[in-house]
Design a protein around this motif. Structure first.
Motif, PDB file in Angstrom:
ATOM      1  N   ILE A   1     -16.727 -11.527  11.456  1.00  0.00           N
ATOM      2  CA  ILE A   1     -15.425 -11.573  12.063  1.00  0.00           C
ATOM      3  C   ILE A   1     -15.245 -12.516  13.196  1.00  0.00           C
ATOM      4  O   ILE A   1     -14.299 -13.419  13.280  1.00  0.00           O
TER       5      ILE A   1
ATOM      6  N   LEU B   1     -15.719 -16.032  12.193  1.00  0.00           N
ATOM      7  CA  LEU B   1     -14.177 -16.657  11.359  1.00  0.00           C
ATOM      8  C   LEU B   1     -13.400 -16.811  12.667  1.00  0.00           C
ATOM      9  O   LEU B   1     -12.522 -17.822  12.442  1.00  0.00           O
TER      10      LEU B   1
ATOM     11  N   MET C   1      -9.070 -13.026   8.058  1.00  0.00           N
ATOM     12  CA  MET C   1      -9.599 -12.496   6.948  1.00  0.00           C
ATOM     13  C   MET C   1      -8.607 -11.683   6.117  1.00  0.00           C
ATOM     14  O   MET C   1      -8.108 -10.479   6.457  1.00  0.00           O
TER      15      MET C   1
ATOM     16  N   SER D   1      -7.879  -8.147   2.986  1.00  0.00           N
ATOM     17  CA  SER D   1      -8.402  -6.890   3.528  1.00  0.00           C
ATOM     18  C   SER D   1      -7.304  -5.761   3.862  1.00  0.00           C
ATOM     19  O   SER D   1      -7.041  -5.251   4.946  1.00  0.00           O
TER      20      SER D   1
ATOM     21  N   GLN E   1     -15.391  -7.854  -0.372  1.00  0.00           N
ATOM     22  CA  GLN E   1     -15.543  -9.462   0.231  1.00  0.00           C
ATOM     23  C   GLN E   1     -16.956  -9.776   0.841  1.00  0.00           C
ATOM     24  O   GLN E   1     -17.243 -10.801   1.107  1.00  0.00           O
TER      25      GLN E   1
ATOM     26  N   VAL F   1     -20.472 -12.662   4.271  1.00  0.00           N
ATOM     27  CA  VAL F   1     -18.970 -12.850   3.749  1.00  0.00           C
ATOM     28  C   VAL F   1     -19.233 -13.782   2.586  1.00  0.00           C
ATOM     29  O   VAL F   1     -19.978 -14.677   2.500  1.00  0.00           O
TER      30      VAL F   1
ATOM     31  N   LEU G   1     -13.687 -16.216   0.206  1.00  0.00           N
ATOM     32  CA  LEU G   1     -13.135 -16.958   1.409  1.00  0.00           C
ATOM     33  C   LEU G   1     -11.929 -17.516   0.790  1.00  0.00           C
ATOM     34  O   LEU G   1     -11.377 -18.395   1.462  1.00  0.00           O
TER      35      LEU G   1
ATOM     36  N   LEU H   1      -8.263 -17.293   3.724  1.00  0.00           N
ATOM     37  CA  LEU H   1      -8.563 -17.407   5.170  1.00  0.00           C
ATOM     38  C   LEU H   1      -7.211 -18.321   5.781  1.00  0.00           C
ATOM     39  O   LEU H   1      -7.653 -19.299   6.076  1.00  0.00           O
TER      40      LEU H   1
ATOM     41  N   ASP I   1      -7.315  -8.169  12.047  1.00  0.00           N
ATOM     42  CA  ASP I   1      -8.930  -8.009  11.971  1.00  0.00           C
ATOM     43  C   ASP I   1      -9.370  -7.081  12.845  1.00  0.00           C
ATOM     44  O   ASP I   1     -10.082  -6.176  12.472  1.00  0.00           O
TER      45      ASP I   1
END
Length: 353
Positions: free
Chosen positions: A191, A194, A204, A207, A216, A227, A230, A233, A283
């Protein structure tokens, strides 16, 4: 004279023993600290916007399976000629996944199944190419014309099967609070990556519930988290005033963040045009629930939860601006791991006295 000499030797012995014990204790403490430093050092990584990883190849190349040299990503021609499908192992809204073989190595071939979702598929490929790192499944090749992606195969599958995997005799020794916390750290590391990726702050979006989150991510054979999917995103760009919305349908339930739910009550029908956008703090809201799954119900997991209580409470603040960043959560997780390992090691040190 012999008796006096004997008496002196007996007098010295009690004083020597504590000195020796103290010396042993000091050596043990120094060794313990050295061990902790070396052990925890591998969890310290460069968390800047671009991560350096000596195991990674230059852009457009890959290596895996013990091979030392990097190879270019496989082209359409190479995939068609050298990759052999073995069986279908999964299918989602966007693509179908096949266990395949390339040069006697197991690989995964993903193919688009819904032509109406071409943009999602190509977005996932774009992200996969741009975000190659130790946090992301390894890309081996692709063919845009045929909507095909080739990635590394991980036999333990997605995180959905984590608890079942940990009950297999081969992996039962991994079923500890320590290993489970390390997996949670891996997840938060993804996380954080990202949120500070080379492309900017990515959210993300796939989710909306725990099962979807777990699907995922992959569990590697050496028990790390990658991960894998994708496709969803979106990019947050505050300076440009760009926030995101995860899809165009109403989201419900306690798992999604409050700002992801329809804010105007049941009397007002959902309208995507009226739904306010949000940022990456969605997230953060979900981290405590995902980590709770990772920790499970093994001996010591409740102690870990107790140490994480404050940071998890902060993640669940209703106001997104008041939630911690992924980096702050990650730092706290690592501090808790260090503390608990040290506390677990101290009783054995005391037994040496």
């Amino acid at each position: 004279m012999e008796k006096k000499s004997h008496f002196v030797r007996r007098e010295l012995l009690p004083r020597e023993v504590p000195s020796i014990s103290l010396a042993l204790l000091l050596v043990a403490v120094l060794l313990l600290n050295a061990f902790l430093y070396l052990y925890l050092n591998k969890f310290s990584s460069s968390l800047g916007r671009v991560e350096a990883d000596s195991g990674l190849c230059p852009f457009g190349h890959f290596k895996f399976g013990g091979v030392k040299n990097c190879s270019p990503w496989l082209s359409c021609e190479a995939i068609n000629r050298e990759v052999r499908k073995l069986k279908c192992v999964g299918e989602g809204a966007v693509k179908k996944v096949f266990l395949s073989e390339w040069k006697e190595k197991k690989v995964v071939l993903s193919q688009l199944t819904n032509s109406g979702l071409k943009e999602d598929f190509l977005h996932g490929l774009k992200m996969l190419k741009a975000l190659q790192s130790k946090h992301v499944v390894r890309l081996l090749g692709y063919c845009e014309q045929q909507f095909t992606i080739l990635t590394e195969y991980h036999p333990l599958g997605s995180l959905r099967g984590l608890n079942e995997t940990l009950h297999i005799p081969k992996y039962k020794a991994m079923n500890t609070w320590h290993r489970r916390l390390m997996l949670a750290i891996d997840y938060v590391s993804v996380i954080q990556y990202l949120h500070s990726s080379p492309l900017g702050t990515l959210v993300m979006c796939d989710s909306n519930d725990l099962d979807k989150v777990l699907s995922q991510y992959l569990l590697t054979s050496d028990f790390h988290v990658l991960v894998n999917d994708l496709d969803a995103l979106p990019l947050v760009n505050r300076s440009a005033g760009r926030l995101v919305k995860c899809g165009h349908r109403e989201l419900q339930g306690e798992f999604v963040a409050p700002e992801q739910r329809w804010p105007y009550g049941e009397d007002v029908p959902f309208d995507d045009d009226l739904m306010p956008p949000y940022d990456e703090k969605t997230d953060i809201w979900k981290i405590p629930d995902v980590s709770n799954f990772f920790l499970g119900h093994v001996e010591g997991s409740d102690i870990v939860r107790l140490h994480l209580f404050d940071i998890h409470a902060a993640c669940k603040r209703k106001d997104p601006a008041e939630r911690p960043s992924a980096q702050e959560v990650l730092d706290t997780y690592r501090k808790v791991l260090t503390l608990l390992i040290r506390e677990a090691a101290m009783p054995s040190t005391r037994e040496m006295l």
